[in-house]
Design an enzyme around this catalytic site. Structure first.
Site, PDB file in Angstrom:
ATOM      1  N   GLY A   1     -40.516  24.402 -26.330  1.00  0.00           N
ATOM      2  CA  GLY A   1     -41.980  24.014 -26.987  1.00  0.00           C
ATOM      3  C   GLY A   1     -42.732  24.226 -25.471  1.00  0.00           C
ATOM      4  O   GLY A   1     -43.835  25.005 -25.567  1.00  0.00           O
ATOM      5  N   THR A   2     -42.560  22.828 -25.105  1.00  0.00           N
ATOM      6  CA  THR A   2     -43.632  22.895 -23.561  1.00  0.00           C
ATOM      7  C   THR A   2     -43.439  23.936 -23.148  1.00  0.00           C
ATOM      8  O   THR A   2     -44.776  23.958 -22.564  1.00  0.00           O
ATOM      9  CB  THR A   2     -42.733  21.640 -23.100  1.00  0.00           C
ATOM     10  OG1 THR A   2     -42.318  20.485 -23.812  1.00  0.00           O
ATOM     11  CG2 THR A   2     -43.849  21.142 -22.068  1.00  0.00           C
TER      12      THR A   2
ATOM     13  N   ASN B   1     -47.037  16.204 -34.914  1.00  0.00           N
ATOM     14  CA  ASN B   1     -45.980  15.116 -34.229  1.00  0.00           C
ATOM     15  C   ASN B   1     -45.918  14.230 -35.167  1.00  0.00           C
ATOM     16  O   ASN B   1     -44.769  13.722 -35.566  1.00  0.00           O
ATOM     17  CB  ASN B   1     -45.329  15.701 -33.562  1.00  0.00           C
ATOM     18  CG  ASN B   1     -46.249  15.672 -32.398  1.00  0.00           C
ATOM     19  OD1 ASN B   1     -47.345  16.226 -32.421  1.00  0.00           O
ATOM     20  ND2 ASN B   1     -46.380  14.876 -31.194  1.00  0.00           N
TER      21      ASN B   1
ATOM     22  N   GLN C   1     -43.785  22.045 -35.253  1.00  0.00           N
ATOM     23  CA  GLN C   1     -43.288  20.762 -35.537  1.00  0.00           C
ATOM     24  C   GLN C   1     -43.269  21.718 -37.862  1.00  0.00           C
ATOM     25  O   GLN C   1     -42.620  21.277 -38.431  1.00  0.00           O
ATOM     26  CB  GLN C   1     -43.907  19.961 -36.430  1.00  0.00           C
ATOM     27  CG  GLN C   1     -44.097  18.777 -34.768  1.00  0.00           C
ATOM     28  CD  GLN C   1     -42.454  18.320 -35.214  1.00  0.00           C
ATOM     29  OE1 GLN C   1     -41.679  18.219 -35.664  1.00  0.00           O
ATOM     30  NE2 GLN C   1     -42.003  17.616 -33.939  1.00  0.00           N
TER      31      GLN C   1
ATOM     32  N   ALA D   1     -36.054  25.181 -30.494  1.00  0.00           N
ATOM     33  CA  ALA D   1     -35.101  24.957 -31.807  1.00  0.00           C
ATOM     34  C   ALA D   1     -34.238  23.962 -31.662  1.00  0.00           C
ATOM     35  O   ALA D   1     -33.914  23.677 -33.567  1.00  0.00           O
ATOM     36  CB  ALA D   1     -33.408  25.693 -30.723  1.00  0.00           C
TER      37      ALA D   1
ATOM     38  N   THR E   1     -31.759  33.594 -15.028  1.00  0.00           N
ATOM     39  CA  THR E   1     -31.285  34.371 -16.221  1.00  0.00           C
ATOM     40  C   THR E   1     -30.693  33.980 -17.582  1.00  0.00           C
ATOM     41  O   THR E   1     -31.330  32.667 -17.624  1.00  0.00           O
ATOM     42  CB  THR E   1     -29.665  34.034 -15.587  1.00  0.00           C
ATOM     43  OG1 THR E   1     -29.600  34.379 -14.200  1.00  0.00           O
ATOM     44  CG2 THR E   1     -28.548  34.308 -16.814  1.00  0.00           C
TER      45      THR E   1
ATOM     46  N   CYS F   1     -45.090   4.968 -23.711  1.00  0.00           N
ATOM     47  CA  CYS F   1     -45.581   3.691 -23.430  1.00  0.00           C
ATOM     48  C   CYS F   1     -45.723   4.102 -21.961  1.00  0.00           C
ATOM     49  O   CYS F   1     -44.704   4.789 -20.804  1.00  0.00           O
ATOM     50  CB  CYS F   1     -44.156   2.471 -22.911  1.00  0.00           C
ATOM     51  SG  CYS F   1     -43.787   1.144 -21.712  1.00  0.00           S
TER      52      CYS F   1
HETATM   53  N1  PLP Z   1     -45.503  20.894 -29.835  1.00  0.00           N
HETATM   54  C1  PLP Z   1     -45.068  19.702 -30.087  1.00  0.00           C
HETATM   55  C2  PLP Z   1     -45.906  19.596 -31.752  1.00  0.00           C
HETATM   56  C3  PLP Z   1     -44.267  19.110 -30.179  1.00  0.00           C
HETATM   57  O1  PLP Z   1     -43.664  17.833 -31.619  1.00  0.00           O
HETATM   58  C4  PLP Z   1     -43.011  18.953 -29.587  1.00  0.00           C
HETATM   59  C5  PLP Z   1     -42.467  17.943 -28.804  1.00  0.00           C
HETATM   60  O2  PLP Z   1     -42.055  16.932 -29.237  1.00  0.00           O
HETATM   61  C6  PLP Z   1     -43.447  20.072 -28.336  1.00  0.00           C
HETATM   62  C7  PLP Z   1     -44.595  21.077 -28.184  1.00  0.00           C
HETATM   63  C8  PLP Z   1     -43.155  20.204 -27.215  1.00  0.00           C
HETATM   64  O3  PLP Z   1     -41.443  20.232 -27.787  1.00  0.00           O
HETATM   65  P1  PLP Z   1     -40.326  20.944 -26.610  1.00  0.00           P
HETATM   66  O4  PLP Z   1     -39.549  19.427 -26.904  1.00  0.00           O
HETATM   67  O5  PLP Z   1     -38.913  21.643 -26.775  1.00  0.00           O
HETATM   68  O6  PLP Z   1     -40.788  21.010 -25.241  1.00  0.00           O
END
Ligand code: PLP
Length: 386
Positions: free
Chosen positions: A69-70, A150, A178, A199, A236, A324
């Site tokens: 996701g990031t 999230n 999410q 995933a 890759t 934190c």
């Molecule tokens: N976006 C949301 C809403 C998330 O909850 C998360 C993970 O907690 C992410 C992005 C980031 O995903 P990843 O851990 O696959 O990089």
């Protein structure tokens, strides 16, 4: 152990691990090589792309594989901001996004002079589509709003925001991390140009995700290297991860409805019981427009971190909304955006349920947490003076 932190990550399903195994070992070939075993690997990667595209109601050529996701959010935001800087420098997002989006926006502001509007939310965490409309300027090039939060689980009006973006000709990224695997997604129906998924949030492997890029969306690659993923995300391919993610999509598609009804019953039971047993708690997030597995609450006069440590001691894994940072406890930016005072936000807990949870898990949590709160409150000077 009682695991109630499925929004953080989920266990990878044994069927998924099994499916991935031989692509690590006997079928380890690089899909870009010329010999026939590699061609077989390439074909399997393309089959997986088709499955993942189907899962999101997209075309296979609209899916690129990322590490999660990031990375998907970074590619979408930075890639479209760079591609459109001749058109404008204004981005609209919300104050409750995940740091994958917020910190990418901050990077674009600081390093490249983009201007970002962080939209407020109502007390349930809902973004008003009218606010999106009002924030649009001639310089707006991009909107990024998450499908569901999230921490509190609030589900955003993505279809309406997508309609506004489409009518205004503005690129729209939606962080769908999410919702993917929890509720059915049609990127077409949502009117999004980019959609990020990961995933490990739906029983797939860690370190693999996907980004939907609608055909024709302006976008520049932010990583440079080989020709993989049409040069949009070189490197890759993580073949076992891609195959595992496709399998996890397939399983989620089949189990989604069943998961939803079962987990909602358990979540509601947990919520009702805790509200009944613990005085002075508040539930955060929207009462109905909320992920069926998520319960976020604030326990007044107690620190979230202390409750988590005590829950951990009892074998219960949950999380708090707070992060934190270098020894200082910052209350969650999401809870602060809801208008919750910092001292109350410090007492937050998030329970997020998943496929393996049972009523016994809920019963145990409902038995243990009220006692923990009672004991911690006995030591709290604020509870005393109340
Ligand atoms: N976006 C949301 C809403 C998330 O909850 C998360 C993970 O907690 C992410 C992005 C980031 O995903 P990843 O851990 O696959 O990089």
């Amino acid at each position: 152990m009682v695991y109630l932190d499925y929004n953080a990550t989920t266990p990878c399903l044994p069927e998924v691990v099994e499916e991935m195994k031989r692509w690590h070992t006997e079928l380890f070939f690089n899909p870009s090589s010329i010999y026939s075993p590699s061609q077989e690997v390439k074909k399997v990667v393309e089959d997986a792309r088709k499955k993942i595209a189907g899962f999101l109601d997209a075309l296979p050529e609209e899916i690129i594989f990322t590490s999660g996701g990031t990375e998907s959010a970074n590619i979408a935001l930075t890639g479209s901001a760079f591609a459109m800087k001749d058109k404008g420098n204004h981005i609209i997002t919300s104050s409750i996004e995940h740091h994958a989006v917020l910190n990418t926006c901050k990077f674009l502001e600081k390093q490249f002079g983009f201007r970002v509007t962080y939209l407020p939310v109502d007390r349930y965490g809902i973004i008003d589509p009218e606010d999106v409309k009002k924030a649009l300027t001639e310089k707006t090039i991009l909107i990024s709003i998450m499908a569901a939060n999230n921490e509190i689980g609030t589900i955003e009006p993505i279809e309406e925001i997508g309609k506004i973006a489409k009518e205004s000709g503005i690129t729209f990224h939606c962080d769908g991390v999410q919702v993917a695997g929890k509720i059915p997604v049609s990127v077409k129906k949502l009117n999004v140009d980019f959609f990020s998924i990961s995933a490990h949030k739906f029983y797939g492997p860690k370190g693999i995700g996907a980004l939907y890029i609608r055909k024709g969306t302006r976008f520049k690659p932010i990583m440079h290297g080989g020709h993989q993923e049409k040069g949009l995300r070189p490197g890759t391919e993580n073949v076992p991860g891609i195959i595992g993610m496709a399998k996890a999509c397939e399983i989620s598609k089949n189990l989604m409805a069943e998961d939803a009804s079962r987990e909602k019953i358990l979540r509601d039971e947990l919520e009702n019981n805790l509200v009944e047993k613990i005085p002075e708690i508040q539930i955060n997030g929207h009462p109905e427009k909320r992920l069926y597995n998520t319960l976020n609450l604030c326990v007044k006069y107690v620190e979230g971190e202390s409750m988590l440590l005590h829950l951990d001691f009892e074998g219960i894994c949950a999380s708090s909304g707070s992060a934190c940072t270098s020894g200082s406890l910052e209350p969650s930016h999401v809870l602060l955006a809801l208008g919750i005072p910092p001292e109350v936000a410090h007492g937050s807990l998030r329970f997020s349920l998943g496929r393996a949870n049972t009523m016994a898990d809920i019963e145990k949590t409902c038995e243990v947490l009220p006692k923990i709160v009672e004991n911690l409150r006995k030591m709290s000077p604020f509870w005393d003076k109340k």
